[in-house]
Motif scaffolding. Structure first.
Motif, mmCIF file in Angstrom:
data_model
loop_
_atom_site.group_PDB
_atom_site.id
_atom_site.type_symbol
_atom_site.label_atom_id
_atom_site.label_comp_id
_atom_site.label_asym_id
_atom_site.label_seq_id
_atom_site.Cartn_x
_atom_site.Cartn_y
_atom_site.Cartn_z
ATOM 1 N N LEU A 64 -6.759 5.367 5.432
ATOM 2 C CA LEU A 64 -6.699 5.822 4.047
ATOM 3 C C LEU A 64 -7.704 6.939 3.769
ATOM 4 O O LEU A 64 -7.599 7.634 2.767
ATOM 5 N N ASP A 65 -8.668 7.106 4.674
ATOM 6 C CA ASP A 65 -9.672 8.159 4.473
ATOM 7 C C ASP A 65 -9.240 9.505 5.065
ATOM 8 O O ASP A 65 -9.969 10.491 4.992
ATOM 9 N N GLY A 66 -8.055 9.548 5.675
ATOM 10 C CA GLY A 66 -7.552 10.794 6.234
ATOM 11 C C GLY A 66 -8.171 11.183 7.564
ATOM 12 O O GLY A 66 -7.982 12.293 8.032
ATOM 13 N N SER A 67 -8.901 10.265 8.201
ATOM 14 C CA SER A 67 -9.606 10.602 9.437
ATOM 15 C C SER A 67 -8.674 10.865 10.621
ATOM 16 O O SER A 67 -9.001 11.670 11.483
ATOM 17 N N SER A 68 -7.526 10.184 10.676
ATOM 18 C CA SER A 68 -6.561 10.437 11.744
ATOM 19 C C SER A 68 -5.233 9.803 11.376
ATOM 20 O O SER A 68 -5.154 8.939 10.514
ATOM 21 N N VAL A 114 0.846 -1.204 0.000
ATOM 22 C CA VAL A 114 0.000 0.000 0.000
ATOM 23 C C VAL A 114 0.876 1.246 0.000
ATOM 24 O O VAL A 114 0.655 2.187 -0.773
ATOM 25 N N CYS A 115 1.891 1.271 0.846
ATOM 26 C CA CYS A 115 2.786 2.434 0.909
ATOM 27 C C CYS A 115 3.696 2.498 -0.319
ATOM 28 O O CYS A 115 4.021 3.584 -0.784
ATOM 29 N N ARG A 116 4.098 1.333 -0.853
ATOM 30 C CA ARG A 116 4.905 1.343 -2.074
ATOM 31 C C ARG A 116 4.146 2.015 -3.203
ATOM 32 O O ARG A 116 4.699 2.794 -3.972
ATOM 33 N N LYS A 117 2.856 1.715 -3.290
ATOM 34 C CA LYS A 117 2.025 2.291 -4.349
ATOM 35 C C LYS A 117 1.903 3.807 -4.186
ATOM 36 O O LYS A 117 1.945 4.555 -5.158
ATOM 37 N N LYS A 118 1.754 4.273 -2.957
ATOM 38 C CA LYS A 118 1.552 5.704 -2.707
ATOM 39 C C LYS A 118 2.839 6.522 -2.724
ATOM 40 O O LYS A 118 2.858 7.658 -3.163
ATOM 41 N N TYR A 119 3.931 5.950 -2.189
ATOM 42 C CA TYR A 119 5.173 6.705 -2.051
ATOM 43 C C TYR A 119 6.262 6.279 -3.034
ATOM 44 O O TYR A 119 7.351 6.844 -3.038
#
Length: 147
Positions: free
Chosen positions: A85-89, A64-69
């Motif tokens: 992933l929704d940015g809630s916290s 997941v982090c490889r895909k984003k970063y």
């Protein structure tokens, strides 16, 4: 950090307790509760916190982090990917170096990670990246043996 004497196990209602080192690699489906704590900001443009803040975050597979970063940071085995992933916290500016503690099924809490970096402050779609403690256990244990 080496302590001069062993830590005494505190009463259950104590605010200060010892946390266990992980005995093996934590996987994204191994725990239900992980909590990141820090004295950083609670908003990207806000002041540093005047009290210890905490965020309950899910652990993800490092893919997941490889895909984003992947375009800017090479995510390796020594990283641990966690966060909503929704940015809630999540963690924020100033939280680096703080703990990511996770509860195991047997009730023990482990120090699974150390806050490393993120997208700022819980940016939607971008989980945070922690240093994975289990990856560094051989090195940690070698230092603990030495006097």
């Amino acid at each position: 950090m080496k302590l001069a004497r062993p830590v005494k196990v505190a009463a259950a209602d104590s605010r200060v307790r010892a946390v266990c080192l992980p005995s093996k690699r934590l996987t994204h489906n191994q725990t239900e509760i992980c909590i990141a704590t820090g004295w950083g900001r609670d908003a990207e443009d806000g002041p540093l916190a005047g009290r210890l803040l905490e965020a309950r975050v899910p652990v993800h597979d490092n893919a997941v982090c490889r895909k984003k970063y992947g375009h800017s940071v090479h995510i390796r085995s020594g990283h641990l990917c966690a966060g909503h992933l929704d940015g809630s916290s999540g963690t924020c500016v100033g939280d680096s170096g703080g703990p990511l503690q996770c509860a195991l099924g047997d009730g023990r809490w482990i120090l699974a990670g150390i806050t490393s970096f993120g997208s700022g402050c819980a940016k939607p779609g971008f989980p945070d990246v922690y240093t994975r403690l289990s990856y560094y256990l051989p090195w940690i244990k070698s230092k603990m043996v030495r006097n």
